[in-house]
Write an enzyme that holds these catalytic residues in place. Structure first.
Site, PDB file in Angstrom:
ATOM      1  N   ARG A 287     -41.139 -36.188  20.898  1.00  0.00           N
ATOM      2  CA  ARG A 287     -42.288 -35.301  21.184  1.00  0.00           C
ATOM      3  C   ARG A 287     -42.405 -34.546  22.693  1.00  0.00           C
ATOM      4  O   ARG A 287     -41.410 -35.038  23.498  1.00  0.00           O
ATOM      5  CB  ARG A 287     -43.503 -36.294  21.314  1.00  0.00           C
ATOM      6  CG  ARG A 287     -43.512 -37.375  22.444  1.00  0.00           C
ATOM      7  CD  ARG A 287     -44.782 -38.158  22.352  1.00  0.00           C
ATOM      8  NE  ARG A 287     -45.026 -39.037  23.585  1.00  0.00           N
ATOM      9  CZ  ARG A 287     -46.324 -39.219  23.932  1.00  0.00           C
ATOM     10  NH1 ARG A 287     -47.338 -38.647  23.197  1.00  0.00           N
ATOM     11  NH2 ARG A 287     -46.362 -40.236  25.029  1.00  0.00           N
TER      12      ARG A 287
ATOM     13  N   ASP B  27     -37.809 -48.765  34.675  1.00  0.00           N
ATOM     14  CA  ASP B  27     -37.955 -47.363  34.267  1.00  0.00           C
ATOM     15  C   ASP B  27     -39.933 -47.224  34.301  1.00  0.00           C
ATOM     16  O   ASP B  27     -40.322 -47.192  33.176  1.00  0.00           O
ATOM     17  CB  ASP B  27     -37.540 -47.174  32.820  1.00  0.00           C
ATOM     18  CG  ASP B  27     -37.932 -45.757  32.262  1.00  0.00           C
ATOM     19  OD1 ASP B  27     -38.231 -44.652  33.218  1.00  0.00           O
ATOM     20  OD2 ASP B  27     -38.175 -45.502  31.104  1.00  0.00           O
TER      21      ASP B  27
ATOM     22  N   CYS C   6     -42.187 -47.799  30.409  1.00  0.00           N
ATOM     23  CA  CYS C   6     -43.696 -47.477  30.514  1.00  0.00           C
ATOM     24  C   CYS C   6     -43.622 -46.025  29.428  1.00  0.00           C
ATOM     25  O   CYS C   6     -42.669 -45.775  29.197  1.00  0.00           O
ATOM     26  CB  CYS C   6     -44.179 -47.045  31.934  1.00  0.00           C
ATOM     27  SG  CYS C   6     -43.607 -45.829  32.468  1.00  0.00           S
TER      28      CYS C   6
ATOM     29  N   LYS D 259     -32.895 -37.706  28.933  1.00  0.00           N
ATOM     30  CA  LYS D 259     -33.350 -37.642  27.437  1.00  0.00           C
ATOM     31  C   LYS D 259     -32.395 -36.740  26.550  1.00  0.00           C
ATOM     32  O   LYS D 259     -32.178 -35.413  27.160  1.00  0.00           O
ATOM     33  CB  LYS D 259     -34.686 -37.146  27.421  1.00  0.00           C
ATOM     34  CG  LYS D 259     -35.742 -38.260  27.820  1.00  0.00           C
ATOM     35  CD  LYS D 259     -36.094 -39.181  27.223  1.00  0.00           C
ATOM     36  CE  LYS D 259     -37.265 -40.167  27.848  1.00  0.00           C
ATOM     37  NZ  LYS D 259     -37.521 -41.403  26.936  1.00  0.00           N
TER      38      LYS D 259
ATOM     39  N   GLU E 106     -29.883 -45.916  25.623  1.00  0.00           N
ATOM     40  CA  GLU E 106     -31.265 -46.415  25.062  1.00  0.00           C
ATOM     41  C   GLU E 106     -31.505 -45.837  23.806  1.00  0.00           C
ATOM     42  O   GLU E 106     -31.380 -44.693  23.451  1.00  0.00           O
ATOM     43  CB  GLU E 106     -32.065 -46.357  26.178  1.00  0.00           C
ATOM     44  CG  GLU E 106     -33.568 -46.610  25.787  1.00  0.00           C
ATOM     45  CD  GLU E 106     -34.521 -46.522  26.978  1.00  0.00           C
ATOM     46  OE1 GLU E 106     -34.219 -46.053  28.020  1.00  0.00           O
ATOM     47  OE2 GLU E 106     -35.673 -46.621  26.689  1.00  0.00           O
TER      48      GLU E 106
ATOM     49  N   LYS F  23     -32.901 -41.138  34.148  1.00  0.00           N
ATOM     50  CA  LYS F  23     -33.015 -41.505  32.865  1.00  0.00           C
ATOM     51  C   LYS F  23     -32.904 -40.270  32.009  1.00  0.00           C
ATOM     52  O   LYS F  23     -34.066 -39.291  32.082  1.00  0.00           O
ATOM     53  CB  LYS F  23     -34.200 -42.293  32.410  1.00  0.00           C
ATOM     54  CG  LYS F  23     -34.399 -42.420  30.947  1.00  0.00           C
ATOM     55  CD  LYS F  23     -35.274 -43.783  30.734  1.00  0.00           C
ATOM     56  CE  LYS F  23     -35.824 -43.803  29.559  1.00  0.00           C
ATOM     57  NZ  LYS F  23     -36.497 -44.980  29.329  1.00  0.00           N
TER      58      LYS F  23
ATOM     59  N   ASP G 150     -31.330 -41.761  27.183  1.00  0.00           N
ATOM     60  CA  ASP G 150     -32.215 -42.402  25.955  1.00  0.00           C
ATOM     61  C   ASP G 150     -32.433 -41.351  25.038  1.00  0.00           C
ATOM     62  O   ASP G 150     -32.931 -40.236  25.274  1.00  0.00           O
ATOM     63  CB  ASP G 150     -33.644 -42.256  26.764  1.00  0.00           C
ATOM     64  CG  ASP G 150     -34.589 -43.093  25.733  1.00  0.00           C
ATOM     65  OD1 ASP G 150     -34.264 -43.464  24.732  1.00  0.00           O
ATOM     66  OD2 ASP G 150     -35.934 -43.332  26.053  1.00  0.00           O
TER      67      ASP G 150
ATOM     68  N   ASP H 288     -41.654 -44.769  35.793  1.00  0.00           N
ATOM     69  CA  ASP H 288     -41.876 -43.477  36.584  1.00  0.00           C
ATOM     70  C   ASP H 288     -43.106 -42.668  35.997  1.00  0.00           C
ATOM     71  O   ASP H 288     -43.264 -41.530  36.691  1.00  0.00           O
ATOM     72  CB  ASP H 288     -40.285 -42.494  36.303  1.00  0.00           C
ATOM     73  CG  ASP H 288     -40.524 -42.287  34.645  1.00  0.00           C
ATOM     74  OD1 ASP H 288     -41.007 -42.896  33.976  1.00  0.00           O
ATOM     75  OD2 ASP H 288     -39.567 -41.501  34.382  1.00  0.00           O
TER      76      ASP H 288
ATOM     77  N   LYS I 181     -41.923 -53.198  27.025  1.00  0.00           N
ATOM     78  CA  LYS I 181     -43.211 -52.311  27.681  1.00  0.00           C
ATOM     79  C   LYS I 181     -44.128 -53.065  27.298  1.00  0.00           C
ATOM     80  O   LYS I 181     -44.533 -53.455  26.156  1.00  0.00           O
ATOM     81  CB  LYS I 181     -42.996 -50.754  27.056  1.00  0.00           C
ATOM     82  CG  LYS I 181     -41.767 -49.998  27.522  1.00  0.00           C
ATOM     83  CD  LYS I 181     -41.752 -48.565  26.430  1.00  0.00           C
ATOM     84  CE  LYS I 181     -40.771 -47.859  27.068  1.00  0.00           C
ATOM     85  NZ  LYS I 181     -40.570 -46.813  25.831  1.00  0.00           N
TER      86      LYS I 181
ATOM     87  N   ASP J 254     -35.175 -50.210  22.382  1.00  0.00           N
ATOM     88  CA  ASP J 254     -36.441 -49.767  22.955  1.00  0.00           C
ATOM     89  C   ASP J 254     -37.269 -50.175  21.766  1.00  0.00           C
ATOM     90  O   ASP J 254     -37.804 -51.137  21.359  1.00  0.00           O
ATOM     91  CB  ASP J 254     -36.284 -48.394  23.620  1.00  0.00           C
ATOM     92  CG  ASP J 254     -38.006 -48.177  24.359  1.00  0.00           C
ATOM     93  OD1 ASP J 254     -38.732 -49.217  24.195  1.00  0.00           O
ATOM     94  OD2 ASP J 254     -38.193 -47.067  24.504  1.00  0.00           O
TER      95      ASP J 254
ATOM     96  N   THR K  68     -37.499 -39.739  34.768  1.00  0.00           N
ATOM     97  CA  THR K  68     -36.970 -39.407  33.305  1.00  0.00           C
ATOM     98  C   THR K  68     -36.605 -37.604  33.723  1.00  0.00           C
ATOM     99  O   THR K  68     -37.237 -36.973  34.373  1.00  0.00           O
ATOM    100  CB  THR K  68     -38.005 -39.470  32.342  1.00  0.00           C
ATOM    101  OG1 THR K  68     -38.229 -40.903  32.356  1.00  0.00           O
ATOM    102  CG2 THR K  68     -37.392 -38.819  30.932  1.00  0.00           C
TER     103      THR K  68
HETATM  104  C1  LIG Z   1     -41.925 -42.423  30.742  1.00  0.00           C
HETATM  105  C2  LIG Z   1     -40.557 -43.293  30.569  1.00  0.00           C
HETATM  106  N1  LIG Z   1     -39.555 -43.014  31.582  1.00  0.00           N
HETATM  107  C3  LIG Z   1     -39.999 -43.148  28.966  1.00  0.00           C
HETATM  108  O1  LIG Z   1     -39.082 -42.540  28.890  1.00  0.00           O
HETATM  109  N2  LIG Z   1     -40.710 -43.913  28.238  1.00  0.00           N
HETATM  110  C4  LIG Z   1     -40.465 -43.790  26.776  1.00  0.00           C
HETATM  111  C5  LIG Z   1     -40.909 -42.609  26.134  1.00  0.00           C
HETATM  112  C6  LIG Z   1     -42.555 -42.556  26.323  1.00  0.00           C
HETATM  113  C7  LIG Z   1     -43.431 -41.497  25.671  1.00  0.00           C
HETATM  114  O2  LIG Z   1     -42.714 -40.834  24.632  1.00  0.00           O
HETATM  115  O3  LIG Z   1     -44.557 -41.580  25.825  1.00  0.00           O
HETATM  116  C8  LIG Z   1     -39.203 -44.119  26.449  1.00  0.00           C
HETATM  117  O4  LIG Z   1     -38.741 -43.856  25.341  1.00  0.00           O
HETATM  118  O5  LIG Z   1     -38.476 -45.081  27.156  1.00  0.00           O
HETATM  119 MG   LIG Z   2     -36.938 -45.233  25.529  1.00  0.00          MG
END
Ligand SMILES: C[C@H](N)C(=O)N[C@@H](CCC(=O)O)C(=O)O
Ligand SMILES: [Mg+2]
Length: 365
Positions: A24, A321, A295, A162, A218, A160, A190, A323, A267, A243, A135
């Site tokens: 998302r 994590d 988080c 994505k 992750e 981190k 991740d 952030d 989390k 996760d 992130t």
């Molecule tokens: C915010 C954190 N670093 C993070 O990546 N959290 C989640 C995704 C959170 C979201 O989509 O609201 C994660 O996948 O680890």
């Molecule tokens: Mg994750």
């Protein structure tokens, strides 16, 4: 100290830049804030994001779960009876973990206030300073390299990254960022469920062969695909972290017994709050499995609670994590935990230490 009322508000805080994952894109924190009032005048705070694509929770479901199922059980409850209250919250209804988390966080805040101690001391104590990663949203390669360099300049030593959008581009993204920040920051990937098990093995082995050192990867595969997760974990040297595949303590026990992952991401919005987060940390410690604490898109209200857990369970929660507050344009909270880029410090204030939250829009009762 008895609970007299639970009030709900909406809190909106714009992010500095859009947060983009394989699941998302988010531009603004839009979270439900819980304020638990007591007969002594003390107020405890909690927060719940509506991360529907991960937890299934929406604003409507969070409000309904609290108003119709949790709140009626808690009015009149004595804060000193913490274990009884957490049991009432956890058994009020199935799932709805973010609603349960927000209410539990507020109750633990009051528990600390009752005994005039910061929450982490009530949870066993520890060193009140921790370091978080930040992130880097999935985007064009040049943008991700620039964002990574900017994060390193801000003092973050762990990024981190994505991925999970396109396997070929994900490998190139990671190589480019690694070349840009090598020696200055550690990389965590991740994929947010974006790969198949075979793709994940291919990508991680390709990165290993290219000399790209990753601290961990992750959630490479779909949340329900525990066999796929195990398949990946068994075939790569890089540590694999679960996760979205694990929410509560029972799932963690199953995952550990299956040896489906090397590390667990705890989390509060998946566990339903602090009581189960502590259970998971204790289970993981027994099995000598490392944990990260993470988080969702949350402000410093609920992330503060995660910080207190991280400090109290630092023996097993070795990676952080948290952030969310660093991603926000401003901190709506006065008092409590200090979020200064990568460095997070708990002050001596009782409970979570929150004095005031700016910009709350009360929801009609
Ligand atoms: C915010 C954190 N670093 C993070 O990546 N959290 C989640 C995704 C959170 C979201 O989509 O609201 C994660 O996948 O680890
Ligand atoms: Mg994750």
């Amino acid at each position: 100290m008895r609970i007299t009322d639970i009030r709900l508000s909406m809190l909106r805080v714009p992010l500095k830049t859009p947060f983009k994952t394989a699941l998302r894109t988010v531009e603004t924190v839009e979270d439900i804030v819980v304020a638990i009032h007591t007969d002594t005048g003390h107020v405890g705070y909690g927060e719940a994001p509506a991360t529907a694509v991960i937890t299934g929770d929406t604003h409507g479901s969070i409000v309904e779960a609290i108003r119709k199922f949790i709140q009626p059980r808690l009015i009149g409850a004595e804060i000193a009876d913490l274990n009884r209250i957490t049991q009432l919250i956890q058994t009020a209804l199935e799932k709805n973990f973010s609603a349960k988390a927000a209410v539990e966080i507020a109750v633990y805040d009051l528990f600390g206030q009752l005994y005039n101690a910061p929450l982490y001391k009530m949870l066993g104590g520890g060193d009140p300073v921790i370091t978080t990663d930040i992130t880097i949203s999935v985007d064009y390669i040049d943008k991700m390299v620039a964002d990574s360099l900017a994060a390193v300049e801000r003092g973050f030593e762990s990024l981190k990254i994505k991925v999970g959008k396109d396997i070929g581009v994900d490998i190139e993204r990671t190589k480019a960022i690694y070349a840009a920040v090598e020696g200055r920051a550690l990389l965590r990937l991740d994929a947010n469920q974006g790969w198949t098990a075979k793709q994940a093995v291919y990508a991680i082995q390709a990165l290993e062969d290219a000399g790209v050192h990753l601290e961990l990867v992750e959630q490479p595969v779909k949340a329900q695909d525990l066999e796929g997760l195990k398949y990946v974990t068994e075939r790569v040297h890089t540590p694999i972290m679960a996760d979205e595949s694990v929410f509560g303590p029972i799932e963690v026990i199953e995952l550990i017994k299956l040896r489906a992952a090397d590390i667990i991401n705890i989390k509060l919005m998946k566990t339903g709050g602090i009581s189960n987060a502590i259970r998971i940390a204790d289970i993981a410690a027994l099995y000598q499995v490392e944990c990260m604490i993470g988080c969702m898109i949350e402000t410093s209200i609920s992330v503060s609670a995660a910080v207190h857990v991280a400090v109290a369970k630092s023996g097993v929660i070795t990676k952080v994590d948290l952030d969310g507050p660093s991603l926000c344009q401003f901190n709506p909270v006065d008092g409590g935990v200090l979020f200064n880029e990568s460095e997070i410090t708990i002050t001596d204030s009782p409970g979570l230490g929150i004095r005031e939250i700016r910009g709350l829009q009360p929801l009609a009762a």
